[in-house]
Write a protein that holds these residues in place. Structure first.
Motif, PDB file in Angstrom:
ATOM      1  N   GLN A 359       0.807  -1.216   0.000  1.00 50.76           N
ATOM      2  CA  GLN A 359       0.000   0.000   0.000  1.00 50.76           C
ATOM      3  C   GLN A 359       0.842   1.270   0.000  1.00 50.76           C
ATOM      4  N   ASN A 360       2.028   1.197   0.575  1.00 49.46           N
ATOM      5  CA  ASN A 360       2.909   2.367   0.583  1.00 49.46           C
ATOM      6  C   ASN A 360       3.722   2.486  -0.700  1.00 49.46           C
ATOM      7  N   GLY A 361       3.434   1.589  -1.657  1.00 52.25           N
ATOM      8  CA  GLY A 361       4.108   1.637  -2.943  1.00 52.25           C
ATOM      9  C   GLY A 361       5.416   0.901  -3.006  1.00 52.25           C
ATOM     10  N   VAL A 362       5.896   0.414  -1.870  1.00 57.08           N
ATOM     11  CA  VAL A 362       7.180  -0.293  -1.829  1.00 57.08           C
ATOM     12  C   VAL A 362       6.999  -1.723  -2.328  1.00 57.08           C
ATOM     13  N   PRO A 363       7.811  -2.180  -3.281  1.00 52.35           N
ATOM     14  CA  PRO A 363       7.677  -3.559  -3.775  1.00 52.35           C
ATOM     15  C   PRO A 363       8.153  -4.568  -2.742  1.00 52.35           C
ATOM     16  N   GLN A 364       7.488  -5.693  -2.684  1.00 53.22           N
ATOM     17  CA  GLN A 364       7.852  -6.772  -1.770  1.00 53.22           C
ATOM     18  C   GLN A 364       8.013  -8.054  -2.574  1.00 53.22           C
ATOM     19  N   TYR A 365       9.128  -8.751  -2.351  1.00 54.01           N
ATOM     20  CA  TYR A 365       9.397  -9.998  -3.057  1.00 54.01           C
ATOM     21  C   TYR A 365       9.385 -11.166  -2.073  1.00 54.01           C
ATOM     22  N   ASN A 366       8.911 -12.304  -2.567  1.00 51.37           N
ATOM     23  CA  ASN A 366       9.006 -13.557  -1.816  1.00 51.37           C
ATOM     24  C   ASN A 366       9.548 -14.646  -2.744  1.00 51.37           C
ATOM     25  N   LEU A 367      10.651 -15.249  -2.355  1.00 53.24           N
ATOM     26  CA  LEU A 367      11.136 -16.418  -3.078  1.00 53.24           C
ATOM     27  C   LEU A 367      10.181 -17.574  -2.840  1.00 53.24           C
ATOM     28  N   LEU A 368       9.985 -18.394  -3.842  1.00 50.54           N
ATOM     29  CA  LEU A 368       9.143 -19.588  -3.727  1.00 50.54           C
ATOM     30  C   LEU A 368      10.070 -20.795  -3.826  1.00 50.54           C
ATOM     31  N   ILE A 369      10.166 -21.542  -2.738  1.00 41.86           N
ATOM     32  CA  ILE A 369      11.241 -22.518  -2.557  1.00 41.86           C
ATOM     33  C   ILE A 369      10.686 -23.902  -2.231  1.00 41.86           C
ATOM     34  N   LEU A 370      11.295 -24.919  -2.850  1.00 42.82           N
ATOM     35  CA  LEU A 370      11.066 -26.306  -2.446  1.00 42.82           C
ATOM     36  C   LEU A 370      12.293 -26.779  -1.674  1.00 42.82           C
ATOM     37  N   ASP A 371      12.068 -27.239  -0.458  1.00 40.61           N
ATOM     38  CA  ASP A 371      13.148 -27.641   0.446  1.00 40.61           C
ATOM     39  C   ASP A 371      13.187 -29.160   0.531  1.00 40.61           C
ATOM     40  N   PRO A 372      14.347 -29.794   0.271  1.00 39.93           N
ATOM     41  CA  PRO A 372      14.440 -31.246   0.407  1.00 39.93           C
ATOM     42  C   PRO A 372      14.141 -31.748   1.814  1.00 39.93           C
ATOM     43  N   ALA A 373      14.263 -30.864   2.817  1.00 39.52           N
ATOM     44  CA  ALA A 373      14.003 -31.267   4.199  1.00 39.52           C
ATOM     45  C   ALA A 373      12.517 -31.394   4.493  1.00 39.52           C
ATOM     46  N   HIS A 374      11.660 -30.884   3.624  1.00 39.91           N
ATOM     47  CA  HIS A 374      10.215 -30.979   3.830  1.00 39.91           C
ATOM     48  C   HIS A 374       9.663 -32.260   3.214  1.00 39.91           C
TER      49      HIS A 374
END
Length: 433
Positions: A359-374
């Motif tokens: 909402q404040n205009g700042v971009p937010q990134y999230n990596l999408l990860i597959l973890d072998p430990a899961h």
């Protein structure tokens, strides 16, 4: 002669060499081991009919064999690695895409790789040391599904992802061909049957040996730039970089974040300690036992430091993207290969990235990860129910707390001739945090 035995728990007919591992699996939470055991039982039956040795977890390639003979033997003996098959036709990536499509947030854009099989570490086989191999398997599953040129070359054109012992043999063959000569020296030219941790350079060496254009990117503070692959003429590399792969680095094998972690635990690091002390004017040893927190304090990062990594991943998946989502255009399936994602002590697979404008205009990134430990079952369940999956897969900037990271990515096309020779020298691009 019948060389098989029965499991005392489920009475499955198995080769003697597989009995202990199979029996232990009854006490594990793994959901994929039964499939492998059934396959081994079928292979045993066929082998007995053909009067040939059955497959097992050990096999021998004679040192005096030619390279072609070693490769032919490996192709004939290797078998498919077992894993839990997600019931959705599109696998976990399809389920992940569905979850994002159900999100009504129009300020979000998601870029994903295509189909990827998830290979989890197994308590009875590789827990605690096999994450690197599992990530190689994940990248391989994508390549076999999406790139016909790669599937014809990978693992002798077998069309499947081999189990870890056979991947170890393929790495040894890559070394024997001249790929990453100093990496080979570090492991004494042998990893088969061991529990050695591997890193990004081993991933690149395997894929490069098949002609794939595997590249490495190092991320870290400028003060540590001289310890990465990409900087010729520093105290860790000869002043002149020649065409010989072994001339790129010195024999104590320090050529990336994970590799320094390995050296610090598996080797004599007295040479490295001396170099570090000389360069940093400090008596603290940051390789052998120093915490990431103390390393971060010594080399303070810019506040937005790890944003550089997120920006790089976003740009990587943004290039040459192909939209396949029809319900919500903010979910995009790209033609990019997943990323091998390494940091000190663990590695995972990046299968995409989410961009959200706040909402404040700042971009937010999230990596999408597959973890072998899961556990694959847990991933499938949480994605299928659209509940709890974010804590397993999404990783924002606030989770990137390590001082250094390494990525391995694979460009399109197949190398031949002189380019193959150039790929034998493992180097990288350094990007400052």
């Amino acid at each position: 002669m019948d060389s098989s035995v029965n499991c005392p728990f489920c009475h499955l007919n198995l080769p003697p060499s597989q009995l202990q591992r199979h029996a232990n699996s009854h006490f594990d939470e793994d959901d994929g081991v039964a499939e492998k055991d059934e396959q081994l039982a079928r292979d045993l039956e066929l082998a007995q009919q053909l009067s040939i040795p059955p497959p097992s977890s050990t096999f021998t390639i004679q040192e005096n064999n030619t390279m072609d003979e070693k490769i032919s033997c490996l192709i004939a003996l290797q078998y498919r690695s077992s894993f839990y098959h997600v019931k959705s036709p599109g696998g976990l990536i399809s389920l992940l895409s569905n979850c994002f499509e159900l999100d009504a947030d129009t300020n979000t854009t998601v870029l994903l790789s295509g189909y990827v099989d998830h290979f989890q570490s197994l308590a009875s086989e590789d827990a605690g040391w096999g994450c690197g191999w599992r990530n190689i398997q994940m990248l391989s599953s994508h390549l076999l599904s999406h790139r016909h040129d790669a599937s014809e070359l990978l693992f002798g054109g077998s069309g499947f992802v081999p189990d870890i012992p056979f991947l170890q043999r393929w790495l040894e063959i890559a070394w024997e061909k001249g790929f990453d000569a100093l990496g080979s020296h570090h492991f004494n030219n042998s990893v088969y049957g061991s529990k050695h941790w591997i890193g990004t350079t081993e991933c690149a060496a395997i894929f490069r040996s098949f002609g794939l254009r595997a590249r490495i990117v190092d991320f870290g503070p400028k003060e540590l730039q001289s310890f990465f692959l990409s900087v010729p003429g520093t105290s860790l590399t000869p002043p002149v970089v020649t065409a010989n792969a072994s001339d790129k680095r010195k024999a104590f094998q320090v050529y990336g974040p994970m590799d320094r972690y390995l050296v610090g635990r598996n080797s004599d690091v007295s040479q490295l300690d001396s170099i570090v002390n000389d360069q940093s004017q400090s008596s603290t040893n940051y390789v052998a036992g120093e915490s990431d927190h103390s390393m971060a304090n010594r080399f303070p990062r810019k506040k937005e430091g790890h944003q550089v990594l997120l920006d790089w991943v976003w740009n990587y998946f943004s290039e040459e993207s192909l939209t396949t989502s029809v319900q919500n255009r903010h979910v995009v399936i790209t033609n990019r290969v997943p990323l091998y994602f390494q940091h000190d002590g663990h590695s995972r697979t990046i299968v995409g990235i989410q961009f959200r404008r706040q909402q404040n205009g700042v971009p937010q990134y999230n990596l999408l990860i597959l973890d072998p430990a899961h556990r694959t079952v847990a991933l499938e369940r949480s994605l299928g129910e659209n509940a709890g999956w974010k804590k397993l897969i999404k990783r924002g900037a606030h989770t990137l707390k390590k001082p250094q990271y390494q990525l391995c990515y694979i460009d399109p096309g197949i190398a031949i001739g002189e380019e193959m020779e150039q790929l034998k020298k493992i180097d990288s691009v350094f990007i400052e945090f």
